[in-house]
Design an enzyme around this catalytic site. Structure first.
Site, PDB file in Angstrom:
ATOM      1  N   ALA A 177       0.809  -1.218   0.000  1.00 55.86           N
ATOM      2  CA  ALA A 177       0.000   0.000   0.000  1.00 55.86           C
ATOM      3  C   ALA A 177       0.839   1.263   0.000  1.00 55.86           C
ATOM      4  O   ALA A 177       0.444   2.288   0.565  1.00 55.86           O
ATOM      5  CB  ALA A 177      -0.952  -0.004   1.195  1.00 55.86           C
ATOM      6  N   TRP A 211       2.939   3.372  -5.291  1.00 55.06           N
ATOM      7  CA  TRP A 211       2.685   2.683  -6.546  1.00 55.06           C
ATOM      8  C   TRP A 211       1.620   1.597  -6.373  1.00 55.06           C
ATOM      9  O   TRP A 211       0.741   1.445  -7.211  1.00 55.06           O
ATOM     10  CB  TRP A 211       3.972   2.110  -7.099  1.00 55.06           C
ATOM     11  CG  TRP A 211       3.858   1.466  -8.444  1.00 55.06           C
ATOM     12  CD1 TRP A 211       4.349   0.261  -8.820  1.00 55.06           C
ATOM     13  CD2 TRP A 211       3.216   2.003  -9.619  1.00 55.06           C
ATOM     14  NE1 TRP A 211       4.057  -0.002 -10.147  1.00 55.06           N
ATOM     15  CE2 TRP A 211       3.355   1.055 -10.659  1.00 55.06           C
ATOM     16  CE3 TRP A 211       2.520   3.183  -9.885  1.00 55.06           C
ATOM     17  CZ2 TRP A 211       2.838   1.248 -11.939  1.00 55.06           C
ATOM     18  CZ3 TRP A 211       1.988   3.375 -11.162  1.00 55.06           C
ATOM     19  CH2 TRP A 211       2.166   2.423 -12.166  1.00 55.06           C
ATOM     20  N   SER A 233       5.948   5.372 -15.779  1.00 55.99           N
ATOM     21  CA  SER A 233       4.779   5.754 -14.981  1.00 55.99           C
ATOM     22  C   SER A 233       5.207   6.350 -13.659  1.00 55.99           C
ATOM     23  O   SER A 233       6.073   5.809 -12.976  1.00 55.99           O
ATOM     24  CB  SER A 233       3.892   4.528 -14.730  1.00 55.99           C
ATOM     25  OG  SER A 233       4.653   3.474 -14.164  1.00 55.99           O
ATOM     26  N   LYS A 259      17.293   1.810 -15.735  1.00 55.08           N
ATOM     27  CA  LYS A 259      16.954   3.205 -16.046  1.00 55.08           C
ATOM     28  C   LYS A 259      17.093   4.089 -14.812  1.00 55.08           C
ATOM     29  O   LYS A 259      17.364   5.288 -14.935  1.00 55.08           O
ATOM     30  CB  LYS A 259      15.552   3.287 -16.645  1.00 55.08           C
ATOM     31  CG  LYS A 259      14.437   2.685 -15.788  1.00 55.08           C
ATOM     32  CD  LYS A 259      13.772   3.677 -14.884  1.00 55.08           C
ATOM     33  CE  LYS A 259      12.660   3.034 -14.065  1.00 55.08           C
ATOM     34  NZ  LYS A 259      11.972   3.976 -13.170  1.00 55.08           N
TER      35      LYS A 259
END
EC number: 1.1.1.94
Length: 350
Positions: free
Chosen positions: A16, A19, A158, A211
């Site tokens: 929780a 994300w 995202s 990344k």
């Protein structure tokens, strides 16, 4: 991509944080969804205020989202339907192994069957500290007692805050199981969320892990004021480094030209919401690495860099940007010296 038609399957998100909560909100816009967290006080607060005020303040939960700190109840909710449910693990990689084992133990009880769920996907990015293993390698071990369980990874460019707010996003689900890929698309694809399918689990995981390292490097360069030319060079050569490492581990080169390679790299290296970029910026602007990393700012790339360097050394690979980030973060090298080392490398073919 047209979203597959069919009954709504129940969805369970374990974890929780920002994300996990964002994914639960997105899933609840499509299907009945349960969000589980291990902290009873946090979960009760979410239930009372119908939002995650700690990680995603002012974003209301959909009516179809239920929250709980009861693990057994959460698993029961996703597996009690006649239509097998989908489990999404939204914990950091440090919690993946234990969470997978807990699921395996629960499924292994006499009254349950692996067929009660369509499968398990995870969203964590990085290599595990200590073992240096990718998430799929961790899950394979943790689910050894459930060899028929379908598993996979969800990743892509995202930021949790934007996903929770309903802004457009494109993600990739990678699995060797076609039914699990389809189920994930059914659960999440729709409205502002697009989900694409892949069978390159290793490639998707490596793109999502490395990344973050490159984002720290870009943040350092921007903090030093080296300009947009330098940032473009770092992104481009960083992508080459990611691809080289990924292909050495069996990934498909084409994966790194897509959402979970180039897309995620560009977002994390340039986006203001990127924690990894923020760490690099602070160091480039003069703060010490010890000071920045000690402030509690979570940057997955910092932990990942050491694991990637060790694993690449074992394979005889040269990853100069990763080496430079490790030198700055953990060996006291001044950022400008690290940049100088990169610039002094011999010219080579593109």
């Amino acid at each position: 991509m047209k979203k597959p038609e069919g009954p709504k399957r129940p969805v369970l998100v374990l974890g929780a944080g920002a994300w996990g909560s964002a994914l639960a909100i997105a899933a609840a816009r499509q299907s009945a969804t349960t969000l589980w967290g291990r902290d009873p006080l946090l979960m009760q607060n979410m239930a009372d205020y119908n939002q995650n005020r700690q990680y995603l303040p002012n974003i209301e939960f959909p009516d179809s989202l239920q929250v709980t700190s009861d693990f057994d109840a959460a698993l029961a909710a996703v597996s009690s339907s006649t239509y097998p449910g989908l489990i999404i693990i939204g914990t950091p990689i440090a919690g993946l192994r234990a969470t997978c084992r807990d699921i395996a133990d629960w499924l292994g009880q006499a009254s349950r069957s692996v067929t009660s769920v369509v499968g398990v996907i995870w969203t964590c990015k990085g290599l595990e500290t200590g073992s240096g293993e990718l998430p799929n390698e961790i899950a394979r071990q943790a689910f050894a007692s459930q060899p028929t369980l379908a598993t996979g990874v969800l990743s892509g460019p995202s930021f949790a805050k934007e996903v929770a707010a309903g802004l457009p996003v494109a993600l990739t689900v990678a699995s060797h199981h076609a039914a699990l890929r389809t189920a994930t698309i059914e659960a999440l694809h729709g409205g502002a969320v697009r989900v694409y399918a892949s069978d390159d689990v290793t490639g998707v995981e490596i793109g999502g892990a490395l990344k973050n390292i490159m984002a720290i490097a870009c943040g350092i360069a921007d903090g030093l004021g080296l300009g947009t030319n330098a940032r473009a060079a770092l992104i481009t050569r960083g992508l080459a480094e990611i691809t080289r490492f990924g292909c050495a581990l069996g990934a498909q080169a084409a994966t790194f030209a897509g959402l979970t390679g180039l897309g995620d790299l560009v977002l994390t290296a340039t986006g203001d919401l990127s924690r990894n970029r923020q760490v690099g910026l602070a160091i480039g602007q003069g703060q010490s690495a010890i000071e920045v990393l000690g402030q509690g700012l979570t940057a997955e790339g910092a932990r990942c860099a050491l694991a990637v360097r060790e694993r690449s050394n074992q394979m005889g690979l040269t990853l100069p940007i990763t080496e430079a980030v490790c030198a700055v973060l953990f060996e006291g090298m001044p950022p400008r010296d690290a940049v100088g080392q990169l610039l002094s490398r011999e010219a080579t073919t593109e």
